[in-house]
Design an enzyme around this catalytic site. Structure first.
Site, PDB file in Angstrom:
ATOM      1  N   GLU A 165      58.540 -70.208  76.838  1.00  0.00           N
ATOM      2  CA  GLU A 165      58.800 -71.621  76.588  1.00  0.00           C
ATOM      3  C   GLU A 165      60.067 -72.093  77.303  1.00  0.00           C
ATOM      4  OE1 GLU A 165      56.569 -72.223  72.288  1.00  0.00           O
ATOM      5  OE2 GLU A 165      58.742 -72.051  72.314  1.00  0.00           O
ATOM      6  N   GLU A 323      49.847 -69.866  72.655  1.00  0.00           N
ATOM      7  CA  GLU A 323      50.358 -69.840  71.283  1.00  0.00           C
ATOM      8  C   GLU A 323      49.829 -71.027  70.497  1.00  0.00           C
ATOM      9  OE1 GLU A 323      54.524 -69.718  70.438  1.00  0.00           O
ATOM     10  OE2 GLU A 323      54.954 -68.306  72.049  1.00  0.00           O
TER      11      GLU A 323
END
Length: 679
Positions: A165, A323
């Site tokens: 991320e 995710e």
């Protein structure tokens, strides 16, 4: 999963990669280092029971792999990868650079980010490193090389997962080292400092620069910084993060040229720090993280919009959901649990829109650390739980629908244009209303089309528009001449173009285009806005079409457009709110407010009629449908978001979920899902 690799690779050249998994990838982040080794065998046995094919390993393991400067300890990771491979589970191996080890933070505190107040980030979090830190880059690439060389030939390795991320916690840095990099970036973009002054309009407040080294990063100031500076700093920050990804990728590509490389985007809610339409061209597989937000009144709508947007970035190719959650997250203050059946609905909603895998954070719910209450595939209470039973059921479902893996979503006839940089341009300035968000009107349109069974592609504004019969630019304030030409060309050949308020108003430096809004699109639309009159939260305005406008109104003139609807009350009574202008074989329309739900429905129904659009399949309200097609056939996906009533979709074939036949119509249970192999 082979097609996920080959389609994505085609976007970047002839390189091909081996498959990640047979069928759809299923699994999630596996962090065995958090648990005694005695637990690992139980983990793998339960993974096999659940149908796990793919585990993301090593995301936060740098400090456990490099215990001290240059001192590596690989034994535990060797055993984990061996164990997973022995049990038929492939590995997405992460470069662990999201979490610098404590010894590195202590030895080199200068690698940490500095906030806009000049405060350096302390150790203890994650992504605490500055993208412009040369020292961090050196240590990170050493770690990446060591990892790649260690596991280059390990049979479990299927995919490289770079960092984690990127930009989530280190979106921007305000250190002196970053400032030097920022000034260098400006010098490369602008051939002279006077071009910066011109682009940003620095004559305002007398902020003229005499040299690039006078342009500081936008640290805390008691007034708002120049919008042009903020917009360019957002671009610089995204480029700095992308440069770090590219540096790690270069090492991995050198050592393991046959292993695909990705990193997980965060396309959800309001756009963040990265220009993902650009980043998407740099990965071998586009991968995304998505989490529902409890304050979103239409969470399923955000999920669908996000998934369609990711597919648009991937050029229509299959992508990977890296995710999402099985249940509650831990970072929203009040973290709502998912209801029974929601796990399957949420996961399949990504797959029906092009994902060739559904992975979760994480496998085993943590008992310690900052995310101990973030849900996992295996909850604190163990395998005898509703969540684990639903995980296992969904793993079995993915095996039944495996023939759909590698197929692609059928191209839509409706396109919505959406860009990260347009969102940045809104945040960079103090505009008429801080209630205007870049995603709201696009999601309103998307949700209305989806409710009618009409497929939508969400595309970057630079994407080709051939083949689309309806093209929408709902909130696109930053649009250059090429976008205006593309919209005009689409209308000329027969498309119906719909532009929303506050679009086309800025040039690429964030300067307002003078002469009246909507600036860049004024000629195409045949309208001119002379004043914006924003509405307060409790206000709305009636129109003569029977619906109400919210958030935003405008004093709109129509020198060369037909009026479709007008305000019917207030200071703007009689002023146009919705217009249409014939253009070539098509038309161009302008919307000067945010319609309420009936209004949005009426506008979308009008566009559907103009373009003679047909639904993907006949549906009852509450159903969400898409179609994926490929060499293995045609697959109609349906999700019933109505939790109380069964809903029917027009379809013929066999439902791979239940095994039931569909003979012209198929009933989906309340809160249920179906994947009908047509034919």
């Amino acid at each position: 999963m082979t097609d996920l690799i080959s389609h994505a690779a085609d976007l970047r050249g002839p390189t091909s990669f081996p498959p990640i998994a047979d069928g759809f990838a299923f699994g999630g982040d596996y962090n065995p280092e958090q648990w005694p080794e005695s637990v690992w065998a139980d983990d793998v046995e339960l993974m096999r029971r659940a149908g796990v094919t793919t585990a993301t390993v090593g995301v936060f393991s740098w400090g456990l792999l490099e215990r001290a400067d240059g001192v590596f300890e690989w034994g535990w990771l060797d055993r984990v990868l061996d164990l997973l491979h022995e049990n038929g589970i492939g590995v997405a191996l992460a470069t662990p650079t999201a979490a610098p080890p404590m010894w590195l933070m202590k030895a080199h505190p200068e690698i940490a980010t500095v906030d806009e107040n000049g405060v350096r980030t302390a150790s203890g979090g994650r992504l605490a490193w500055s993208p412009s830190s040369a020292v961090f880059r050196r240590y990170a690439l050493r770690m990446v090389r060591a990892l790649a060389e260690r596991y280059a030939d390990h049979p479990a390795l299927k995919l490289w997962h770079v960092s984690n991320e990127l930009g989530n916690e280190n979106a921007a840095c305000y250190s002196d080292e970053t400032e030097a990099a920022w000034q260098h970036w400006l010098a490369e973009k602008y051939s002279g400092i006077e071009l910066v002054n011109e682009a940003w309009g620095t004559a305002f407040w007398g902020h003229r620069y005499g040299a690039f080294d006078e342009v500081q990063v936008p640290r805390f100031a008691r007034t708002k910084h120049n919008p042009g500076l903020l917009l360019d700093f957002s671009r610089f920050s995204s480029d700095a993060l992308l440069a770090h990804f590219q540096a790690e990728r270069a090492v991995l590509r050198e050592v393991t040229p046959t292993i695909p490389i990705t990193t997980n985007f965060m396309v959800m809610g309001e756009p963040g720090a990265d220009d993902y339409s650009r980043w998407a061209r740099e990965v071998d597989i586009v991968a995304n993280d998505h989490y529902l937000r409890r304050d979103d009144p239409h969470p399923a709508g955000d999920l669908a919009f996000s998934a369609d947007r990711v597919r648009g970035m991937a050029g229509g190719a299959p992508w990977l959901l890296m995710e999402h959650s099985t249940g509650a997250v831990n970072w929203q203050g009040i973290n709502l649990a998912k209801t029974p059946g929601q796990l399957a609905r949420n996961s399949l909603a990504h797959i029906m829109r092009g994902a060739d895998g559904a992975l979760y954070f994480q496998w085993r719910q943590s008992s310690a650390g900052a995310e101990q209450y973030h849900s996992g595939m295996l909850p604190h209470a163990g395998a005898d739980t509703r969540i684990f039973r639903e995980v296992t059921e969904f793993g079995a479902l993915l095996k039944r629908i495996a023939p759909a893996a590698g197929t692609t979503v059928q191209k839509a006839r409706v396109a919505i244009l959406f860009d990260d940089q347009s969102a940045w341009s809104l945040r960079a300035t103090r505009g008429p209303s801080d209630r205007l968000h870049a995603v709201d009107l696009p999601k309103d349109f998307h949700r209305a089309f989806t409710a009618r069974g009409i497929a939508v592609d969400v595309l970057p504004s630079s994407a080709p528009l051939d083949g689309y019969d309806v093209v929408l630019a709902p909130t696109l304030p930053l649009a250059d001449d090429s976008v205006a030409r593309a919209l005009a060309d689409a209308a000329e050949r027969g498309a119906h173009v719909q532009v929303g308020f506050h679009s086309g108003v800025f040039d690429q430096s964030g300067r307002v285009l003078t002469g009246g809004y909507p600036g860049r699109f004024r000629e195409l639309l045949g309208v001119r806005v002379t004043e914006v009159l924003p509405l307060l939260p409790e206000q709305s305005v009636a129109t003569d079409a029977g619906w109400r406008g919210e958030l935003w109104t405008e004093d709109l003139e129509t020198p060369d457009a037909d009026v479709v609807a007008r305000y019917s009350e207030g200071v703007l009574a009689g002023v146009p709110v919705l217009t249409r202008r014939p253009v070539g074989a098509g038309s161009a329309s302008y919307l000067a407010t945010r319609p309420d739900e009936p209004g949005m429905g009426a506008i979308v129904d009008g566009l559907v009629a103009l373009a003679a659009l047909q639904p993907i399949a006949p549906i009852e309200p509450g159903l969400d449908v898409t179609r994926r097609i490929g060499d293995t056939g045609s697959f109609l996906f349906a999700i019933n978001h109505d939790l109380e009533n069964p809903r029917t979709v027009g379809a013929s074939g066999v439902d791979l979920v239940s095994g039931r036949p569909a003979d012209g119509a198929f009933t989906v249970a309340p809160g249920g899902v179906a994947v009908i192999r047509e034919g």
